[in-house]
Design a protein around this motif. Structure first.
Motif, PDB file in Angstrom:
ATOM      1  N   ASN A 178       1.127  -1.064   0.148  1.00 49.94           N
ATOM      2  CA  ASN A 178       0.046  -0.188  -0.203  1.00 49.94           C
ATOM      3  C   ASN A 178       0.964   1.765   0.486  1.00 49.94           C
ATOM      4  OD1 ASN A 178      -2.329   1.478   0.295  1.00 49.94           O
ATOM      5  ND2 ASN A 178      -3.223   0.436   1.689  1.00 49.94           N
ATOM      6  N   PHE A 179      -0.005   1.927   0.151  1.00 48.09           N
ATOM      7  CA  PHE A 179       1.567   3.717  -0.127  1.00 48.09           C
ATOM      8  C   PHE A 179       0.104   4.655   0.695  1.00 48.09           C
ATOM      9  CE2 PHE A 179      -1.010   3.372  -3.393  1.00 48.09           C
ATOM     10  CZ  PHE A 179      -1.296   4.790  -4.036  1.00 48.09           C
ATOM     11  N   TRP A 180       1.499   5.536   1.450  1.00 47.77           N
ATOM     12  CA  TRP A 180       0.511   6.725   2.278  1.00 47.77           C
ATOM     13  C   TRP A 180      -0.267   7.785   0.860  1.00 47.77           C
ATOM     14  CZ3 TRP A 180       0.540   5.445   6.630  1.00 47.77           C
ATOM     15  CH2 TRP A 180       1.855   4.938   7.369  1.00 47.77           C
ATOM     16  N   LYS A 181      -1.842   8.136   1.133  1.00 49.33           N
ATOM     17  CA  LYS A 181      -2.160   8.978   0.403  1.00 49.33           C
ATOM     18  C   LYS A 181      -2.651   9.710   1.053  1.00 49.33           C
ATOM     19  CE  LYS A 181      -4.077   5.128  -1.716  1.00 49.33           C
ATOM     20  NZ  LYS A 181      -3.637   3.341  -0.560  1.00 49.33           N
ATOM     21  N   ILE A 182      -2.017  11.310   0.258  1.00 46.56           N
ATOM     22  CA  ILE A 182      -2.100  12.582   0.457  1.00 46.56           C
ATOM     23  C   ILE A 182      -3.381  13.532  -0.272  1.00 46.56           C
ATOM     24  CG2 ILE A 182      -1.432  14.736   1.437  1.00 46.56           C
ATOM     25  CD1 ILE A 182      -0.280  12.965   2.401  1.00 46.56           C
ATOM     26  N   ASP A 183      -4.390  13.507  -0.142  1.00 46.13           N
ATOM     27  CA  ASP A 183      -5.679  14.190   0.126  1.00 46.13           C
ATOM     28  C   ASP A 183      -4.957  15.569  -1.500  1.00 46.13           C
ATOM     29  OD1 ASP A 183      -7.003  11.543  -1.037  1.00 46.13           O
ATOM     30  OD2 ASP A 183      -8.223  11.900   0.945  1.00 46.13           O
ATOM     31  N   THR A 184      -4.732  15.970  -0.213  1.00 46.46           N
ATOM     32  CA  THR A 184      -4.235  17.282  -0.980  1.00 46.46           C
ATOM     33  C   THR A 184      -3.303  17.877  -0.286  1.00 46.46           C
ATOM     34  OG1 THR A 184      -6.833  17.854  -0.462  1.00 46.46           O
ATOM     35  CG2 THR A 184      -5.534  20.389   0.033  1.00 46.46           C
ATOM     36  N   PRO A 185      -2.461  17.483  -1.041  1.00 42.42           N
ATOM     37  CA  PRO A 185      -1.112  18.569  -0.922  1.00 42.42           C
ATOM     38  C   PRO A 185      -0.224  19.586  -0.527  1.00 42.42           C
ATOM     39  CG  PRO A 185      -1.306  16.584  -2.914  1.00 42.42           C
ATOM     40  CD  PRO A 185      -2.221  17.010  -2.386  1.00 42.42           C
ATOM     41  N   PRO A 186       0.154  19.737   0.492  1.00 45.39           N
ATOM     42  CA  PRO A 186       0.661  20.844   0.758  1.00 45.39           C
ATOM     43  C   PRO A 186       1.640  21.361  -0.609  1.00 45.39           C
ATOM     44  CG  PRO A 186       1.601  19.343   2.012  1.00 45.39           C
ATOM     45  CD  PRO A 186       0.716  18.614   1.372  1.00 45.39           C
ATOM     46  N   LYS A 187       1.862  23.019  -0.145  1.00 43.16           N
ATOM     47  CA  LYS A 187       2.378  23.517  -1.484  1.00 43.16           C
ATOM     48  C   LYS A 187       4.435  22.965  -1.445  1.00 43.16           C
ATOM     49  CE  LYS A 187       0.628  27.894  -2.590  1.00 43.16           C
ATOM     50  NZ  LYS A 187       0.253  29.170  -2.599  1.00 43.16           N
ATOM     51  N   ASN A 188       4.292  22.258  -0.241  1.00 44.95           N
ATOM     52  CA  ASN A 188       6.549  22.642  -0.123  1.00 44.95           C
ATOM     53  C   ASN A 188       5.965  21.231   0.491  1.00 44.95           C
ATOM     54  OD1 ASN A 188       4.552  21.674   2.543  1.00 44.95           O
ATOM     55  ND2 ASN A 188       6.437  21.607   3.766  1.00 44.95           N
TER      56      ASN A 188
END
Length: 239
Positions: free
Chosen positions: A116-126
């Motif tokens: 599996n993998f971590w899912k960042i739905d709203t990635p930060p700008k950085n």
């Protein structure tokens, strides 16, 4: 304590820094910092390993090539304030926007590598890029991670795993690996033909890159991913 340079980044414009003492608490299997083969051994004597501001002048500092920047995050940020150009590394999908500079997230660390993998739905700008740990038997997980993040316009770097014990490689996949030197140590690393086959699946995706050029060189000097994405992220963070 004298600063020890990472031989992998020699001549690349990148210099590494580890502010913490001791071993990384994540204990990811096959991490070369965990198996006693690091260029900083013995860790008890050589950590923290921080370049001076003068040593880092004109270079980009890669924070935590052998630990996690979310391990004592506030301490890590404070320790690195002296560097003009830096980016952090973490395999924890938390507090990414708390970092004061670009950050790289390894999305399938430890037991997630093949599953599996971590899912960042709203990635930060950085979020500078995501790193996807890759081998010859986790193709489905890699494809899913690539699809998820490149749809969000996040650069995705495939980092090919190497193993110090060939028995950790599934029997049917051992023909894809060969014992060879990577930087300073020998590992069972992917054969060039297998590396090229995997990378060819993403040749039409301009956001997918490999960490190094397996079978030719693993040196950061001939890669350029981190420098390119660092400055692209700094530019994006200004908006």
């Amino acid at each position: 304590m004298s600063y020890i340079y990472n031989p992998k980044t020699k001549g690349s414009g990148i210099i590494t820094a580890i502010p913490q003492k001791g071993r990384c608490p994540n204990n990811c299997e096959d991490c070369f910092f965990q198996n006693g083969r690091s260029y900083l051994e013995p860790l008890e004597e050589n950590l923290p390993n921080m370049p001076s501001k003068e040593q880092a002048r004109g270079m980009v500092v890669r924070v935590n090539d052998g630990n996690d920047s979310n391990n004592q995050q506030a301490f890590v940020i404070e320790a690195c304030k002296k560097y003009d150009h830096k980016f952090y590394n973490t395999s924890m999908p938390i507090y990414l926007d708390h970092f004061d500079a670009p950050v790289v997230l390894t999305v399938n660390p430890g037991n997630l590598v093949d599953k599996n993998f971590w899912k960042i739905d709203t990635p930060p700008k950085n979020l500078m890029y995501v790193r996807v740990l890759t081998n010859t038997w986790n193709a489905e997980n890699v494809k899913n991670a690539v699809a998820f993040y490149t749809k969000k316009e996040i650069p995705t770097i495939l980092t090919f795993m190497a193993y110090h014990d060939h028995l950790t490689i599934p029997f049917e996949h051992r023909t894809h690996y060969i014992l060879r030197k990577r930087t300073i140590n020998e590992y069972f690393a992917i054969k060039r033909s297998s590396f090229l086959r995997i990378m060819s699946q993403f040749k039409e995706n301009p956001l997918v890159f490999s960490c190094g050029n397996e079978g030719i060189t693993s040196s950061c000097r001939f890669c350029g991913n981190c420098l390119r994405e660092y400055f692209a992220t700094v530019e994006r963070m200004k908006k």
